[in-house]
Design an enzyme around this catalytic site. Structure first.
Site, PDB file in Angstrom:
ATOM      1  CD  GLU A 120      32.308  44.979  34.558  1.00 19.17           C
ATOM      2  OE1 GLU A 120      33.488  45.534  34.178  1.00 19.17           O
ATOM      3  OE2 GLU A 120      32.241  44.585  35.743  1.00 19.17           O
ATOM      4  CD  GLU A 126      35.328  43.864  39.693  1.00 17.91           C
ATOM      5  OE1 GLU A 126      34.107  43.784  39.460  1.00 17.91           O
ATOM      6  OE2 GLU A 126      36.206  44.312  38.807  1.00 17.91           O
TER       7      GLU A 126
HETATM    8  O1  LIG Z   1      34.980  47.724  37.501  1.00 21.67           O
HETATM    9  C1  LIG Z   1      34.501  46.545  37.452  1.00 21.67           C
HETATM   10  O2  LIG Z   1      33.614  46.451  37.568  1.00 21.67           O
HETATM   11  C2  LIG Z   1      35.353  45.643  36.785  1.00 21.67           C
HETATM   12  O3  LIG Z   1      34.932  44.467  36.402  1.00 21.67           O
HETATM   13  C3  LIG Z   1      36.817  45.821  36.236  1.00 21.67           C
HETATM   14  O4  LIG Z   1      37.241  44.607  35.437  1.00 21.67           O
HETATM   15  C4  LIG Z   1      36.759  46.849  35.044  1.00 21.67           C
HETATM   16  O5  LIG Z   1      36.262  46.827  34.138  1.00 21.67           O
HETATM   17 MG   LIG Z   2      32.958  44.186  37.356  1.00 28.08          MG
END
Ligand SMILES: O=C(O)C(=O)[C@@H](O)CO
Ligand SMILES: [Mg+2]
Length: 266
Positions: free
Chosen positions: A147, A244
């Protein structure tokens, strides 16, 4: 149809961690993700998933010493043995939790070193470590994700651009090594979200969302998520979309955006 997963490291912080599963399920989520499961026995988490009817869709490999500021091991020269152990530990949990994918955080470049030399060393380590992780994961039918993370939130993070991630995936060349496409980070570092989704679609193993720039609810800020969901639908994306973000206030009250889009029950 877009499937939303609740990120339990950020959402439902009104509750203790283990109580967040029930809260997510009651709010209408069918999947969950979070940073790390390792403080709990895998069976404890597995029972919670079964009780709440939730799927575990993602978690991260052990990241090194998080409290001391480490943010992953995958690119750190000299830490290869620890990285290999972290792969084994993550896959052990992934099997018990029936989680199809795990995220290997890249780690930080040393601030005080020659950046050109450090980058070259981290890149070489990253490629070898990711190849190892992907091959281990393939043996048990799992994917490994990488990521790009924005360097404003995480200064020095080794993997920060979408193009860099694509080049790494190509160089490693393992089919189960895929892209965790976090639209929040991409907007901050690269922008041009729809074109990036389209061009990188074949590599995407997971998507995450948040409003930009505050990382609050996705209906707050400069990104128009309905258009991005339309894009994912048009591309026939069948994976999960991880929520998120840090709720601006109460998590459940802040889920109106999901209900309005018909992605969460009313
Ligand atoms: O911070 C983010 O964006 C994430 O997806 C966490 O899982 C840290 O990798
Ligand atoms: Mg993330």
């Amino acid at each position: 149809m877009i499937r939303l997963a609740a990120n339990l490291s950020m959402l439902f912080n009104e509750h203790d961690f283990l109580d967040r599963f029930a809260a997510a399920s009651q709010a209408g989520f069918r999947g969950v993700e979070y940073l790390f499961p390792y403080a709990y026995a895998p069976d404890t988490l597995g029972e919670l998933l079964a009780e709440t009817g939730l799927e575990q869709v993602l978690f991260n490999l052990p990241p090194g010493d998080w409290e001391a500021g480490e943010r992953g091991l995958a690119s750190l020269p000299g830490r290869e043995a620890e990285f290999r152990d972290s792969v084994a530990e993550a896959l052990r949990y992934a099997q018990v939790l029936d989680c199809p994918r795990v995220h290997a955080m890249a780690g930080l470049l040393p601030a005080d070193a020659d950046q050109h030399e450090a980058r070259a060393a981290h890149h070489a380590t990253y490629i070898e470590n990711l190849r190892f992780a992907a091959r281990e994961a393939a043996k048990v039918g799992r994917e490994v994700l990488i990521e790009p993370i924005n360097t404003r939130d995480m200064p020095g993070f080794f993997l920060s651009r979408q193009a860099q991630a694509m080049a790494v995936l190509e160089e490693v060349g393992e089919p189960n090594l895929r892209l965790q496409f976090d639209l929040y980070h991409c907007q901050i570092m690269d922008g041009d979200l729809i074109r990036h989704l389209e061009q990188q679609f074949a590599a995407i193993g997971h998507v995450q969302i948040a409003g930009v720039p505050e990382r609050h609810e996705p209906d707050v800020g400069e990104v128009h998520y309905p258009a991005l969901f339309e894009c994912l639908e048009a591309l026939s994306y069948e994976g999960w979309v991880g929520c998120e973000y840090r709720p601006a206030a109460d998590t459940r009250q802040g889920l109106g955006w999901g209900r309005d889009l018909g992605l969460l029950p009313g």
